[in-house]
Scaffold this active site. Structure first.
Site, PDB file in Angstrom:
ATOM      1  N   GLU A 143     -15.310  37.066 100.910  1.00 39.26           N
ATOM      2  CA  GLU A 143     -14.113  36.492 100.869  1.00 39.26           C
ATOM      3  C   GLU A 143     -13.094  37.047  99.663  1.00 39.26           C
ATOM      4  O   GLU A 143     -11.969  37.108  99.547  1.00 39.26           O
ATOM      5  CB  GLU A 143     -14.354  34.898 100.520  1.00 39.26           C
ATOM      6  CG  GLU A 143     -14.810  34.137 101.573  1.00 39.26           C
ATOM      7  CD  GLU A 143     -14.936  32.755 101.235  1.00 39.26           C
ATOM      8  OE1 GLU A 143     -14.402  31.979 101.817  1.00 39.26           O
ATOM      9  OE2 GLU A 143     -15.838  32.421 100.529  1.00 39.26           O
ATOM     10  N   TYR A 154      14.124  25.319  99.024  1.00 41.85           N
ATOM     11  CA  TYR A 154      12.687  25.449  99.773  1.00 41.85           C
ATOM     12  C   TYR A 154      12.248  26.935  99.768  1.00 41.85           C
ATOM     13  O   TYR A 154      11.044  26.987 100.016  1.00 41.85           O
ATOM     14  CB  TYR A 154      12.694  24.644 100.993  1.00 41.85           C
ATOM     15  CG  TYR A 154      13.560  25.216 101.877  1.00 41.85           C
ATOM     16  CD1 TYR A 154      13.752  26.193 102.714  1.00 41.85           C
ATOM     17  CD2 TYR A 154      14.963  24.407 102.210  1.00 41.85           C
ATOM     18  CE1 TYR A 154      14.426  26.714 103.778  1.00 41.85           C
ATOM     19  CE2 TYR A 154      15.901  24.755 103.255  1.00 41.85           C
ATOM     20  CZ  TYR A 154      15.684  25.758 103.919  1.00 41.85           C
ATOM     21  OH  TYR A 154      16.621  26.240 104.694  1.00 41.85           O
ATOM     22  N   GLU A 193      -9.764  24.183  95.415  1.00 45.17           N
ATOM     23  CA  GLU A 193      -9.301  23.080  94.589  1.00 45.17           C
ATOM     24  C   GLU A 193      -8.392  23.825  93.722  1.00 45.17           C
ATOM     25  O   GLU A 193      -7.609  23.453  92.967  1.00 45.17           O
ATOM     26  CB  GLU A 193     -10.607  22.279  94.041  1.00 45.17           C
ATOM     27  CG  GLU A 193     -11.133  21.452  95.014  1.00 45.17           C
ATOM     28  CD  GLU A 193     -12.304  22.308  95.817  1.00 45.17           C
ATOM     29  OE1 GLU A 193     -12.110  23.335  96.071  1.00 45.17           O
ATOM     30  OE2 GLU A 193     -13.221  21.417  96.466  1.00 45.17           O
ATOM     31  N   LYS A 221      -8.404  26.432 104.698  1.00 41.28           N
ATOM     32  CA  LYS A 221      -8.935  27.898 104.907  1.00 41.28           C
ATOM     33  C   LYS A 221      -9.131  27.962 106.552  1.00 41.28           C
ATOM     34  O   LYS A 221     -10.106  27.524 106.987  1.00 41.28           O
ATOM     35  CB  LYS A 221     -10.196  28.055 104.017  1.00 41.28           C
ATOM     36  CG  LYS A 221     -10.036  28.156 102.579  1.00 41.28           C
ATOM     37  CD  LYS A 221     -11.315  28.549 101.901  1.00 41.28           C
ATOM     38  CE  LYS A 221     -11.557  29.990 101.810  1.00 41.28           C
ATOM     39  NZ  LYS A 221     -12.622  30.132 100.929  1.00 41.28           N
TER      40      LYS A 221
END
Length: 118
Positions: A21, A53, A73, A97
């Protein structure tokens, strides 16, 4: 409470505990809700009176693509801090994910945090 909502922002970054990863960017998907008084913008019809936005999307992508964290997190926390800097009173950020969810045979793996004047 007024909200600016952006859903499904996709960006790739090097986030995760597993070595693969960190070596190859993986896609994250981010949803964000920003609480902000939209009355002045609605009354004046002025983009300058709100949080654009497109700026929200750019900030989310910047955090995901430039930073590198072990857990999502921390990614969510970093995104929250960046969005609060735009002037939001509070933010709700969800980071998922998709590739990890697929590899585990589940629909979604995600975290959701709320920060600011909740």
């Amino acid at each position: 409470m007024d909200l600016i909502i952006v859903k499904g922002v996709k960006a790739s970054g090097r986030h995760g505990v597993a070595p693969f990863e960190r070596e190859n960017p993986t896609e994250l998907e981010v949803d964000a809700e920003l609480s902000y008084d939209l009355a002045p913008a609605a009354t004046s019809d002025s983009l300058g009176m709100t949080i654009d936005y497109t700026t929200v999307i750019s900030e989310i992508k910047r955090v995901v693509e430039i930073s590198s964290h072990s857990i999502i997190e921390t990614v969510a926390q970093s995104i929250s801090e960046a969005l609060l800097q735009l002037g939001a009173d509070s933010v709700l950020v969800r980071v998922s994910k998709p590739a990890v969810a697929g590899s585990l045979g589940v629909e979604e793996v995600a975290v959701e945090i709320e920060r600011g004047d909740v």
